[in-house]
Design a protein around this motif. Sequence first.
Motif, PDB file in Angstrom:
ATOM      1  N   ASN A 291       0.807  -1.216   0.000  1.00  9.64           N
ATOM      2  CA  ASN A 291       0.000   0.000   0.000  1.00  9.64           C
ATOM      3  C   ASN A 291       0.846   1.275   0.000  1.00  9.64           C
ATOM      4  O   ASN A 291       0.603   2.182  -0.789  1.00  9.64           O
ATOM      5  CB  ASN A 291      -0.940  -0.024   1.212  1.00  9.64           C
ATOM      6  CG  ASN A 291      -1.820   1.193   1.322  1.00  9.64           C
ATOM      7  OD1 ASN A 291      -1.769   1.880   2.330  1.00  9.64           O
ATOM      8  ND2 ASN A 291      -2.626   1.464   0.319  1.00  9.64           N
ATOM      9  N   ALA A 292       1.848   1.347   0.855  1.00 11.41           N
ATOM     10  CA  ALA A 292       2.629   2.578   1.014  1.00 11.41           C
ATOM     11  C   ALA A 292       3.837   2.644   0.080  1.00 11.41           C
ATOM     12  O   ALA A 292       4.331   3.727  -0.211  1.00 11.41           O
ATOM     13  CB  ALA A 292       3.075   2.723   2.470  1.00 11.41           C
ATOM     14  N   GLY A 293       4.342   1.488  -0.331  1.00 13.77           N
ATOM     15  CA  GLY A 293       5.514   1.437  -1.193  1.00 13.77           C
ATOM     16  C   GLY A 293       6.788   1.187  -0.414  1.00 13.77           C
ATOM     17  O   GLY A 293       6.927   1.608   0.733  1.00 13.77           O
ATOM     18  N   CYS A 294       7.710   0.497  -1.052  1.00 16.65           N
ATOM     19  CA  CYS A 294       8.972   0.157  -0.407  1.00 16.65           C
ATOM     20  C   CYS A 294       9.771   1.406  -0.043  1.00 16.65           C
ATOM     21  O   CYS A 294      10.373   1.484   1.018  1.00 16.65           O
ATOM     22  CB  CYS A 294       9.802  -0.766  -1.313  1.00 16.65           C
ATOM     23  SG  CYS A 294      11.287  -1.420  -0.511  1.00 16.65           S
ATOM     24  N   GLY A 295       9.748   2.389  -0.923  1.00 15.64           N
ATOM     25  CA  GLY A 295      10.493   3.623  -0.662  1.00 15.64           C
ATOM     26  C   GLY A 295      10.066   4.303   0.627  1.00 15.64           C
ATOM     27  O   GLY A 295      10.906   4.830   1.363  1.00 15.64           O
ATOM     28  N   GLN A 296       8.776   4.274   0.917  1.00 14.84           N
ATOM     29  CA  GLN A 296       8.258   4.870   2.156  1.00 14.84           C
ATOM     30  C   GLN A 296       8.598   4.017   3.373  1.00 14.84           C
ATOM     31  O   GLN A 296       8.857   4.534   4.448  1.00 14.84           O
ATOM     32  CB  GLN A 296       6.733   5.024   2.081  1.00 14.84           C
ATOM     33  CG  GLN A 296       6.265   6.057   1.116  1.00 14.84           C
ATOM     34  CD  GLN A 296       6.400   7.459   1.683  1.00 14.84           C
ATOM     35  OE1 GLN A 296       6.907   7.689   2.766  1.00 14.84           O
ATOM     36  NE2 GLN A 296       5.949   8.423   0.919  1.00 14.84           N
ATOM     37  N   MET A 297       8.575   2.702   3.189  1.00 15.08           N
ATOM     38  CA  MET A 297       8.686   1.800   4.337  1.00 15.08           C
ATOM     39  C   MET A 297      10.124   1.455   4.731  1.00 15.08           C
ATOM     40  O   MET A 297      10.410   1.250   5.904  1.00 15.08           O
ATOM     41  CB  MET A 297       7.921   0.498   4.052  1.00 15.08           C
ATOM     42  CG  MET A 297       6.435   0.670   3.851  1.00 15.08           C
ATOM     43  SD  MET A 297       5.574   1.535   5.188  1.00 15.08           S
ATOM     44  CE  MET A 297       5.911   0.470   6.573  1.00 15.08           C
ATOM     45  N   GLN A 298      11.048   1.378   3.785  1.00 15.46           N
ATOM     46  CA  GLN A 298      12.365   0.807   4.074  1.00 15.46           C
ATOM     47  C   GLN A 298      13.136   1.526   5.174  1.00 15.46           C
ATOM     48  O   GLN A 298      13.894   0.883   5.899  1.00 15.46           O
ATOM     49  CB  GLN A 298      13.199   0.686   2.809  1.00 15.46           C
ATOM     50  CG  GLN A 298      13.573   1.990   2.168  1.00 15.46           C
ATOM     51  CD  GLN A 298      14.275   1.765   0.845  1.00 15.46           C
ATOM     52  OE1 GLN A 298      14.388   0.656   0.351  1.00 15.46           O
ATOM     53  NE2 GLN A 298      14.746   2.846   0.250  1.00 15.46           N
ATOM     54  N   ASN A 299      12.948   2.817   5.334  1.00 17.83           N
ATOM     55  CA  ASN A 299      13.643   3.552   6.389  1.00 17.83           C
ATOM     56  C   ASN A 299      12.727   3.938   7.543  1.00 17.83           C
ATOM     57  O   ASN A 299      13.081   4.775   8.369  1.00 17.83           O
ATOM     58  CB  ASN A 299      14.312   4.809   5.805  1.00 17.83           C
ATOM     59  CG  ASN A 299      15.407   4.449   4.831  1.00 17.83           C
ATOM     60  OD1 ASN A 299      16.206   3.561   5.089  1.00 17.83           O
ATOM     61  ND2 ASN A 299      15.431   5.126   3.700  1.00 17.83           N
ATOM     62  N   SER A 300      11.560   3.314   7.615  1.00 19.60           N
ATOM     63  CA  SER A 300      10.578   3.654   8.651  1.00 19.60           C
ATOM     64  C   SER A 300      10.980   3.084  10.013  1.00 19.60           C
ATOM     65  O   SER A 300      11.766   2.138  10.112  1.00 19.60           O
ATOM     66  CB  SER A 300       9.202   3.098   8.269  1.00 19.60           C
ATOM     67  OG  SER A 300       9.211   1.680   8.314  1.00 19.60           O
ATOM     68  N   THR A 301      10.425   3.665  11.037  1.00 20.78           N
ATOM     69  CA  THR A 301      10.609   3.160  12.401  1.00 20.78           C
ATOM     70  C   THR A 301      10.127   1.715  12.491  1.00 20.78           C
ATOM     71  O   THR A 301      10.771   0.876  13.124  1.00 20.78           O
ATOM     72  CB  THR A 301       9.841   4.043  13.404  1.00 20.78           C
ATOM     73  OG1 THR A 301      10.350   5.377  13.319  1.00 20.78           O
ATOM     74  CG2 THR A 301       9.965   3.529  14.827  1.00 20.78           C
ATOM     75  N   MET A 302       9.005   1.413  11.842  1.00 20.24           N
ATOM     76  CA  MET A 302       8.463   0.055  11.868  1.00 20.24           C
ATOM     77  C   MET A 302       9.486  -0.948  11.337  1.00 20.24           C
ATOM     78  O   MET A 302       9.776  -1.960  11.990  1.00 20.24           O
ATOM     79  CB  MET A 302       7.179  -0.034  11.037  1.00 20.24           C
ATOM     80  CG  MET A 302       6.588  -1.447  10.975  1.00 20.24           C
ATOM     81  SD  MET A 302       5.260  -1.614   9.766  1.00 20.24           S
ATOM     82  CE  MET A 302       3.976  -0.653  10.527  1.00 20.24           C
ATOM     83  N   PHE A 303      10.045  -0.687  10.173  1.00 23.78           N
ATOM     84  CA  PHE A 303      11.004  -1.613   9.585  1.00 23.78           C
ATOM     85  C   PHE A 303      12.264  -1.721  10.440  1.00 23.78           C
ATOM     86  O   PHE A 303      12.829  -2.800  10.585  1.00 23.78           O
ATOM     87  CB  PHE A 303      11.341  -1.198   8.154  1.00 23.78           C
ATOM     88  CG  PHE A 303      10.419  -1.776   7.109  1.00 23.78           C
ATOM     89  CD1 PHE A 303       9.061  -1.944   7.339  1.00 23.78           C
ATOM     90  CD2 PHE A 303      10.916  -2.142   5.870  1.00 23.78           C
ATOM     91  CE1 PHE A 303       8.223  -2.471   6.375  1.00 23.78           C
ATOM     92  CE2 PHE A 303      10.086  -2.676   4.895  1.00 23.78           C
ATOM     93  CZ  PHE A 303       8.735  -2.847   5.149  1.00 23.78           C
ATOM     94  N   ARG A 304      12.707  -0.595  11.018  1.00 25.28           N
ATOM     95  CA  ARG A 304      13.885  -0.633  11.898  1.00 25.28           C
ATOM     96  C   ARG A 304      13.615  -1.540  13.096  1.00 25.28           C
ATOM     97  O   ARG A 304      14.456  -2.352  13.478  1.00 25.28           O
ATOM     98  CB  ARG A 304      14.270   0.767  12.365  1.00 25.28           C
ATOM     99  CG  ARG A 304      15.512   0.775  13.267  1.00 25.28           C
ATOM    100  CD  ARG A 304      15.904   2.156  13.744  1.00 25.28           C
ATOM    101  NE  ARG A 304      14.805   2.984  14.214  1.00 25.28           N
ATOM    102  CZ  ARG A 304      14.213   2.861  15.405  1.00 25.28           C
ATOM    103  NH1 ARG A 304      14.592   1.923  16.252  1.00 25.28           N
ATOM    104  NH2 ARG A 304      13.245   3.674  15.758  1.00 25.28           N
ATOM    105  N   MET A 305      12.419  -1.439  13.660  1.00 20.32           N
ATOM    106  CA  MET A 305      12.054  -2.292  14.798  1.00 20.32           C
ATOM    107  C   MET A 305      12.028  -3.760  14.406  1.00 20.32           C
ATOM    108  O   MET A 305      12.490  -4.611  15.167  1.00 20.32           O
ATOM    109  CB  MET A 305      10.709  -1.854  15.386  1.00 20.32           C
ATOM    110  CG  MET A 305      10.779  -0.542  16.115  1.00 20.32           C
ATOM    111  SD  MET A 305       9.133  -0.054  16.687  1.00 20.32           S
ATOM    112  CE  MET A 305       9.552   1.318  17.743  1.00 20.32           C
TER     113      MET A 305
END
Length: 173
Positions: free
Chosen positions: A116-130
Motif C-alpha cells: 500500500n505505502a511502497g517500499c520507498g516509504q517503508m524501508q527507512n521507517s521506524t516500523m522496519f527498523r524495529m
Amino acid sequence: MVSVSRKGVFGGTCAVMTIIGIVVSSGTVTTSEAGLKLIGDAESCHRDPYVCPAGVLTDGIGNTHGVKAGVRKSDAQIAADWEKNILQAESCVNKYANGKKLNQGQFDAVTSITFNAGCGQMQNSTMFRMFRDGKFTEACNQFPRWIYGGGKQLPGLVNRREREKAMCLRGTL
C-alpha cells in the motif's frame, strides 16, 4: 479523451477471491491466502482504470504500474500484475524488515502495508527498523501511524491498519 472515474466505479469490478485463487495457484508468493484477502479486500478489484484517493491512476487490485486510461483488463492480466506487485512488496519486506524471521501473520501484515505505502516509504521507517532489531511487538504497534493518504486521514486506511496490526500481533505476545 478517455475519462477516468475518481471512485473506481468506471467499469466492471472483478472478484478478489477469483484473483487470489489464480495467484495462489501459481505458488510463487509467500503471503498467505489470509494476507492476500486482507490486501485484496482493502484495495478492491477493478477491471477499468480509476484514480485512487492519493490521485494515482490505478487498476486491478491496487496496481499502479503501466496503467493506461480506457484499457480494461482480464482476470489473468489483473492476477499477473497483482502477483508481480505482491512479489515486489515481499522482496522489500525480506530485504528491509527482517522478513525471513517474521511469523506468517507478521509477514502478511508487513507485506500489506508495503504493498500500500511502497517500499520507498517503508524501508527507512521506524516500523522496519524495529523489525530489523527484533522488536516485533513494538513494530506491530506502528501500524496505526500509517493512516494518511494525500495528506489527510482516510477511514479506509484506519480500518486497514487495524486489521494489519491485529494480524501482525497474532503470535507475537
